[in-house]
Design an enzyme around this catalytic site. Structure first.
Site, short mmCIF file in Angstrom:
data_model
loop_
_atom_site.label_atom_id
_atom_site.label_comp_id
_atom_site.label_asym_id
_atom_site.label_seq_id
_atom_site.Cartn_x
_atom_site.Cartn_y
_atom_site.Cartn_z
N CYS A 141 0.98 -1.30 0.09
CA CYS A 141 -0.08 0.11 0.16
C CYS A 141 1.04 1.28 0.06
O CYS A 141 0.62 2.11 -0.72
CB CYS A 141 -1.12 -0.15 1.22
SG CYS A 141 -0.10 -0.41 2.78
N HIS A 220 -2.44 5.40 6.46
CA HIS A 220 -1.19 6.03 6.30
C HIS A 220 -1.15 7.45 5.93
O HIS A 220 -1.95 7.72 5.49
CB HIS A 220 -0.05 5.16 5.60
CG HIS A 220 -0.05 3.75 5.71
ND1 HIS A 220 0.15 2.95 6.89
CD2 HIS A 220 -0.55 2.82 4.98
CE1 HIS A 220 0.37 1.66 6.50
NE2 HIS A 220 -0.21 1.81 5.43
P1 NAD Z 1 -5.35 -10.71 6.38
O1 NAD Z 1 -4.81 -11.57 7.45
O2 NAD Z 1 -6.29 -9.82 6.39
O3 NAD Z 1 -5.71 -11.82 5.28
C1 NAD Z 1 -5.29 -13.03 4.97
C2 NAD Z 1 -6.14 -14.08 4.74
O4 NAD Z 1 -5.40 -15.42 4.32
C3 NAD Z 1 -6.88 -14.36 6.20
O5 NAD Z 1 -8.26 -14.58 5.47
C4 NAD Z 1 -6.41 -15.72 6.47
O6 NAD Z 1 -7.16 -16.59 7.21
C5 NAD Z 1 -5.91 -16.20 5.26
N1 NAD Z 1 -4.90 -17.21 5.24
C6 NAD Z 1 -3.99 -17.52 6.26
N2 NAD Z 1 -3.14 -18.60 6.18
C7 NAD Z 1 -3.42 -19.02 4.76
C8 NAD Z 1 -3.17 -20.20 4.10
N3 NAD Z 1 -2.02 -20.79 4.48
N4 NAD Z 1 -3.51 -20.40 3.07
C9 NAD Z 1 -4.70 -19.55 2.64
N5 NAD Z 1 -5.14 -18.46 3.37
C10 NAD Z 1 -4.78 -18.22 4.28
O7 NAD Z 1 -4.19 -10.26 5.16
P2 NAD Z 1 -4.19 -8.96 4.46
O8 NAD Z 1 -3.83 -7.65 5.17
O9 NAD Z 1 -5.36 -9.11 3.53
O10 NAD Z 1 -2.82 -9.06 3.69
C11 NAD Z 1 -2.71 -9.98 2.36
C12 NAD Z 1 -1.32 -9.76 1.65
O11 NAD Z 1 -1.67 -8.25 1.15
C13 NAD Z 1 -0.06 -9.53 2.17
O12 NAD Z 1 0.80 -9.82 1.44
C14 NAD Z 1 -0.04 -8.11 2.96
O13 NAD Z 1 1.31 -7.55 2.84
C15 NAD Z 1 -0.87 -7.17 1.72
N6 NAD Z 1 -1.13 -5.91 1.81
C16 NAD Z 1 -1.74 -5.76 2.78
C17 NAD Z 1 -2.21 -4.59 3.06
C18 NAD Z 1 -3.15 -4.14 4.54
O14 NAD Z 1 -3.15 -2.92 4.78
N7 NAD Z 1 -3.77 -5.13 4.85
C19 NAD Z 1 -2.45 -3.44 2.36
C20 NAD Z 1 -1.50 -3.90 0.91
C21 NAD Z 1 -0.96 -4.85 0.86
#
Ligand code: NAD
Length: 343
Positions: A141, A220
C-alpha cells in the site's frame, strides 16, 4: 465474450476487496475463494454467492460449521486461469509450486519478497512491461502510493532524489492483537526503511524513506520531498496530480484536515467498507522551490492496491494492451475519482 477465470487464495482484508472488485468487471469472472477458517467471513461470502474452496483436510471442519465448500484448493486451481494470492505476507511463496503445477498465472501481494514473481507491478509505472507475464507482485500500500506520484512526476522531469517520511497506521481496524496503542514507534529503525527498497523494485530512483508507526487504524500519511532536474511551479504539480487517475486533491478548507475526516468522507459517499482506493493529496500541502517539490498524502491501506490488482489480472491475461485502457475500465467499474474534490 468469454471472461478470464480467476480465484483468490486468502480472503482477508485485501482478498475480500479484490473479490468484490472482480465481480464488477465485465471481462473477469470470480470462480471462488480459498478459506482456511470457517469463520463469519466464510458465512458472509456464501451469503453473497461466492464459492468457497478449502485445503482438503479442512473440508470436514467447514461442513461441521454449516459452510459447505465447493471443493478443494486443487479443484479451484483446475478451473481457473489466474490466482490472486492474498494470503498473509510470506505465505504466498509457499503456494508458488502448487500454482505452477496447475499452470495458473499468479498475482502476489506486497508482503511477499520481490523474487516471488517475474515483476513487481504498478499500473502507472510498468503496465506494458507486465503484459503476458506468468506472475506479478502488486507492491504494498505505501509503495503503491509513492509510485502513483513518482511515476507521474517523472513524466514532466527527471527525478534527482526522493526523501519521504512514512507515518504508518499501527493495525487494520479488525486486528485486535497489534499495536502500539499509546506510543509512536520508529519502525523499522533502519534507514532507509523497506519502503524505499520496495519502490526501487519498480522504479530506478534515488530514494530514502524513514518510517514511524502511530496508534491509528484508519490510514497511513506520507510527507514527501522530491528534487527534480527541471524547475516547476506549484500550479504545475497541482495540475499534474489533478490530471492523474487515482489521485484526488483534497481541500482542508472544506473540512478535510485529517485522516479521520477523509474516512468520514468515504462513509458519506456510501463507499463500501469506507474504502478509498484513490491516493488523497492535500492540495494546500503542495509546495515548490525551483526544482524542489513537497506535499503530503493519505493512503487507505486496506483498499489502495485493489485497482492495481484488477489491472494486474488484465496485464497477465493480456485483456488490455495499454495502461490507459485498463485504468479506464477499472476506474469506471469501481467508481474511482480523480481531479479535485469539488461539488
Ligand atoms: P489478512 O490477514 O487480512 O488476510 C489473509 C487471509 O488469508 C486471512 O483470511 C487468513 O485466514 C488467510 N490465510 C492464512 N493462512 C492461509 C493459508 N496458508 N492459505 C490460505 N489462506 C490463508 O491479510 P491482508 O492484510 O489481507 O494481507 C494480505 C497480503 O496483502 C499481504 O501480502 C499484505 O502484506 C498485503 N497488503 C496488505 C495491506 C493491508 O493494509 N492490510 C495493504 C496492502 C497489501
Amino acid at each position: 465474450m468469454s471472461r478470464v477465470k480467476v480465484g483468490i487464495n486468502g480472503y482477508g482484508t485485501i482478498g475480500k476487496r479484490i473479490a468484490d472488485a472482480i465481480r464488477l468487471q465485465p471481462d473477469i469472472e470470480l470462480v471462488g475463494v480459498v478459506k482456511t477458517k470457517p469463520d463469519y467471513a466464510s458465512i458472509v461470502a456464501k451469503m453473497n454467492g461466492i464459492n468457497i474452496y478449502v485445503p482438503e483436510n479442512y473440508l470436514k471442519k467447514f461442513e461441521e460449521k454449516g459452510v459447505n465448500p465447493s471443493g478443494t484448493i486443487e479443484d479451484l486451481l483446475s478451473k481457473i486461469d489466474i490466482i490472486i494470492d492474498a494470503t498473509p505476507g510470506g505465505t504466498g511463496v509457499t503456494y508458488k509450486q502448487l500454482y505452477d503445477k496447475y499452470n495458473v498465472k499468479a498475482v502476489f501481494q506486497g508482503g511477499e519478497k520481490p523474487e516471488v514473481a517475474d515483476l513487481s507491478f504498478n499500473t502507472l509505472c510498468n503496465y506494458e512491461e507486465a503484459l503476458g507475464k506468468n506472475s506479478l507482485r502488486v507492491v504494498s500500500c505505501n509503495t503503491t502510493a509513492l509510485l502513483r506520484t513518482l511515476c507521474t512526476l517523472k513524466n514532466i522531469s527527471k527525478i534527482r532524489k526522493v526523501r519521504a517520511t512514512i507515518v504508518r497506521r499501527a493495525a487494520d481496524p479488525k486486528e485486535i492483537k497489534k499495536g502500539p496503542i499509546n506510543a509512536i514507534v520508529p519502525n523499522p529503525s533502519t534507514i532507509p526503511s523497506h519502503h524505499a527498497l520496495d519502490v526501487k523494485t519498480v522504479l530506478d530512483v534515488d530514494i530514502i524513506t524513514m518510517a514511524v508507526i502511530v496508534p491509528t487504524t484508519l490510514m497511513h500519511l506520507h510527507t514527501v520531498y522530491v528534487e527534480l532536474e527541471s524547475s516547476v511551479t506549484r500550479n504545475d504539480i497541482e495540475e499534474l496530480f489533478a490530471d492523474t487517475p487515482r489521485i484526488l486533491l483534497v481541500d482542508p478548507s472544506i473540512g478535510l484536515k485529517s485522516t479521520a475526516e477523509l474516512i468520514e468522507l468515504a462513509r458519506d459517499l456510501g463507499r463500501k467498507r469506507n474504502d478509498i482506493p484513490e491516493l488523497l493529496v492535500w492540495q494546500d500541502s503542495i509546495e515548490t522551490r525551483g526544482t524542489e517539490v513537497m506535499w503530503m498524502h493519505a493512503v487507505h491501506q486496506e483498499s489502495i492496491v485493489v485497482p492495481e490488482n484488477i489491472d494486474a489480472i488484465r496485464a497477465v491475461a493480456q485483456l488490455a494492451y495499454k495502461a490507459e485502457e485498463t485504468i479506464e475500465l477499472t476506474d469506471k467499474t469501481l467508481k474511482i475519482l480523480h481531479g479535485r474534490l469539488a461539488s
